[in-house]
Design a protein around this motif. Structure first.
Motif, mmCIF file in Angstrom:
data_model
loop_
_atom_site.group_PDB
_atom_site.id
_atom_site.type_symbol
_atom_site.label_atom_id
_atom_site.label_comp_id
_atom_site.label_asym_id
_atom_site.label_seq_id
_atom_site.Cartn_x
_atom_site.Cartn_y
_atom_site.Cartn_z
ATOM 1 N N PRO A 22 0.807 -1.227 0.000
ATOM 2 C CA PRO A 22 0.000 0.000 0.000
ATOM 3 C C PRO A 22 0.845 1.283 0.000
ATOM 4 O O PRO A 22 0.425 2.313 -0.520
ATOM 5 C CB PRO A 22 -0.818 -0.114 1.286
ATOM 6 N N GLU A 23 2.049 1.206 0.555
ATOM 7 C CA GLU A 23 2.932 2.373 0.637
ATOM 8 C C GLU A 23 3.676 2.653 -0.669
ATOM 9 O O GLU A 23 4.287 3.701 -0.827
ATOM 10 C CB GLU A 23 3.965 2.184 1.754
ATOM 11 N N GLY A 24 3.719 1.692 -1.580
ATOM 12 C CA GLY A 24 4.419 1.875 -2.836
ATOM 13 C C GLY A 24 5.129 0.613 -3.285
ATOM 14 O O GLY A 24 4.935 -0.464 -2.723
ATOM 15 N N PHE A 25 5.979 0.773 -4.298
ATOM 16 C CA PHE A 25 6.716 -0.368 -4.852
ATOM 17 C C PHE A 25 7.716 -0.917 -3.845
ATOM 18 O O PHE A 25 8.271 -0.175 -3.038
ATOM 19 C CB PHE A 25 7.462 0.045 -6.128
ATOM 20 N N CYS A 26 7.958 -2.238 -3.924
ATOM 21 C CA CYS A 26 8.923 -2.888 -3.028
ATOM 22 C C CYS A 26 9.561 -4.079 -3.739
ATOM 23 O O CYS A 26 9.120 -4.486 -4.807
ATOM 24 C CB CYS A 26 8.240 -3.351 -1.749
ATOM 25 N N LEU A 27 10.603 -4.611 -3.128
ATOM 26 C CA LEU A 27 11.210 -5.835 -3.644
ATOM 27 C C LEU A 27 10.215 -6.981 -3.526
ATOM 28 O O LEU A 27 9.416 -7.035 -2.581
ATOM 29 C CB LEU A 27 12.472 -6.186 -2.866
ATOM 30 N N LEU A 28 10.275 -7.899 -4.480
ATOM 31 C CA LEU A 28 9.368 -9.052 -4.453
ATOM 32 C C LEU A 28 9.437 -9.795 -3.134
ATOM 33 O O LEU A 28 8.414 -10.190 -2.571
ATOM 34 C CB LEU A 28 9.710 -10.021 -5.588
ATOM 35 N N ARG A 48 4.796 -20.849 -6.491
ATOM 36 C CA ARG A 48 4.257 -19.562 -6.925
ATOM 37 C C ARG A 48 5.334 -18.484 -6.871
ATOM 38 O O ARG A 48 5.416 -17.631 -7.760
ATOM 39 C CB ARG A 48 3.055 -19.190 -6.066
ATOM 40 N N TRP A 49 6.166 -18.519 -5.828
ATOM 41 C CA TRP A 49 7.256 -17.551 -5.731
ATOM 42 C C TRP A 49 8.245 -17.740 -6.881
ATOM 43 O O TRP A 49 8.686 -16.773 -7.491
ATOM 44 C CB TRP A 49 7.978 -17.682 -4.401
ATOM 45 N N ARG A 50 8.581 -18.990 -7.174
ATOM 46 C CA ARG A 50 9.500 -19.268 -8.294
ATOM 47 C C ARG A 50 8.929 -18.736 -9.615
ATOM 48 O O ARG A 50 9.644 -18.155 -10.426
ATOM 49 C CB ARG A 50 9.782 -20.759 -8.410
ATOM 50 N N ALA A 51 7.649 -18.945 -9.836
ATOM 51 C CA ALA A 51 7.015 -18.470 -11.069
ATOM 52 C C ALA A 51 7.074 -16.946 -11.149
ATOM 53 O O ALA A 51 7.333 -16.386 -12.222
ATOM 54 C CB ALA A 51 5.566 -18.954 -11.136
ATOM 55 N N THR A 52 6.870 -16.269 -10.036
ATOM 56 C CA THR A 52 6.936 -14.809 -10.020
ATOM 57 C C THR A 52 8.355 -14.328 -10.287
ATOM 58 O O THR A 52 8.570 -13.372 -11.048
ATOM 59 C CB THR A 52 6.423 -14.264 -8.678
ATOM 60 N N ILE A 53 9.331 -15.000 -9.708
ATOM 61 C CA ILE A 53 10.734 -14.641 -9.945
ATOM 62 C C ILE A 53 11.103 -14.887 -11.409
ATOM 63 O O ILE A 53 11.864 -14.123 -12.005
ATOM 64 C CB ILE A 53 11.657 -15.388 -8.964
ATOM 65 N N LEU A 55 8.992 -14.551 -13.889
ATOM 66 C CA LEU A 55 8.385 -13.423 -14.596
ATOM 67 C C LEU A 55 9.295 -12.196 -14.497
ATOM 68 O O LEU A 55 9.503 -11.485 -15.472
ATOM 69 C CB LEU A 55 7.016 -13.082 -14.017
ATOM 70 N N GLN A 56 9.834 -11.963 -13.313
ATOM 71 C CA GLN A 56 10.759 -10.851 -13.134
ATOM 72 C C GLN A 56 11.949 -11.002 -14.074
ATOM 73 O O GLN A 56 12.333 -10.051 -14.766
ATOM 74 C CB GLN A 56 11.234 -10.777 -11.685
ATOM 75 N N ALA A 57 12.532 -12.176 -14.120
ATOM 76 C CA ALA A 57 13.684 -12.425 -14.997
ATOM 77 C C ALA A 57 13.316 -12.226 -16.463
ATOM 78 O O ALA A 57 14.103 -11.676 -17.240
ATOM 79 C CB ALA A 57 14.223 -13.836 -14.761
ATOM 80 N N HIS A 58 12.136 -12.660 -16.843
ATOM 81 C CA HIS A 58 11.673 -12.491 -18.228
ATOM 82 C C HIS A 58 11.641 -11.012 -18.617
ATOM 83 O O HIS A 58 12.161 -10.617 -19.660
ATOM 84 C CB HIS A 58 10.286 -13.122 -18.386
ATOM 85 N N PHE A 59 11.035 -10.190 -17.748
ATOM 86 C CA PHE A 59 10.925 -8.774 -18.071
ATOM 87 C C PHE A 59 12.259 -8.053 -17.945
ATOM 88 O O PHE A 59 12.531 -7.116 -18.699
ATOM 89 C CB PHE A 59 9.822 -8.109 -17.246
ATOM 90 N N GLU A 60 13.114 -8.499 -17.053
ATOM 91 C CA GLU A 60 14.439 -7.902 -16.966
ATOM 92 C C GLU A 60 15.253 -8.209 -18.223
ATOM 93 O O GLU A 60 16.025 -7.365 -18.681
ATOM 94 C CB GLU A 60 15.162 -8.357 -15.702
ATOM 95 N N ALA A 61 15.056 -9.379 -18.793
ATOM 96 C CA ALA A 61 15.731 -9.702 -20.057
ATOM 97 C C ALA A 61 15.226 -8.788 -21.175
ATOM 98 O O ALA A 61 16.013 -8.309 -21.996
ATOM 99 C CB ALA A 61 15.513 -11.173 -20.412
ATOM 100 N N LEU A 62 13.930 -8.535 -21.198
ATOM 101 C CA LEU A 62 13.376 -7.631 -22.208
ATOM 102 C C LEU A 62 13.861 -6.197 -22.014
ATOM 103 O O LEU A 62 14.121 -5.483 -22.979
ATOM 104 C CB LEU A 62 11.844 -7.663 -22.174
ATOM 105 N N LEU A 63 13.973 -5.785 -20.751
ATOM 106 C CA LEU A 63 14.410 -4.425 -20.434
ATOM 107 C C LEU A 63 15.917 -4.241 -20.572
ATOM 108 O O LEU A 63 16.394 -3.125 -20.712
ATOM 109 C CB LEU A 63 14.004 -4.064 -19.001
ATOM 110 N N GLY A 64 16.658 -5.333 -20.463
ATOM 111 C CA GLY A 64 18.112 -5.248 -20.489
ATOM 112 C C GLY A 64 18.698 -4.752 -19.191
ATOM 113 O O GLY A 64 19.800 -4.195 -19.172
ATOM 114 N N GLY A 65 17.976 -4.908 -18.099
ATOM 115 C CA GLY A 65 18.472 -4.463 -16.797
ATOM 116 C C GLY A 65 17.455 -4.730 -15.706
ATOM 117 O O GLY A 65 16.424 -5.361 -15.932
#
Length: 85
Positions: A22-28, A48-53, A55-65
Motif C-alpha cells: 500500500p505504501e508503494g513499490f517494493c522488492l518481491l 508460486r514464488w518461483r514463477a513470479t521470480i 516473470l521478473q527475470a523475463h521482463f528484466e531480459a526484455l528491459l536489459g536491466g
C-alpha cells in the motif's frame, strides 16, 4: 483455463501485484513475506514464488536491466530510507 494463451501483457499484470505494498513499490521478497505473514504458508507457495521470480527475470531480459530501476520509491518502501532508485 488450460487453453488460455498468456502474452506479455498478461504476464506483466501477474507481476505487478507482488511488486507493491500500500505504501508503494517494493522488492518481491518483501511482498512475499508480507503475504505469508498475513495469510500463512501453503505447500504451493514456493512454486508460486518461483514463477513470479521467473516473470521478473523475463521482463528484466526484455528491459536489459533491473526492473526495480523503473519503480519509483522502491528503496524507500522496501528499506525505509531514501535511495538512488
Amino acid at each position: 483455463m488450460e487453453s488460455i494463451i498468456y502474452d506479455d501483457y498478461d504476464r506483466l499484470l501477474q507481476l505487478c501485484d507482488p511488486l507493491a505494498l500500500p505504501e508503494g513499490f517494493c522488492l518481491l521478497e518483501k511482498r512475499f513475506v508480507d503475504v505469508a505473514l498475513r495469510h500463512g504458508v501453503h505447500e504451493t507457495l514456493p512454486d508460486r514464488w518461483r514463477a513470479t521470480i521467473q516473470l521478473q527475470a523475463h521482463f528484466e531480459a526484455l528491459l536489459g536491466g533491473a526492473l526495480y530501476t523503473y519503480l519509483p520509491g522502491v528503496v524507500r518502501t522496501t528499506f525505509g530510507v531514501e535511495g538512488l532508485l
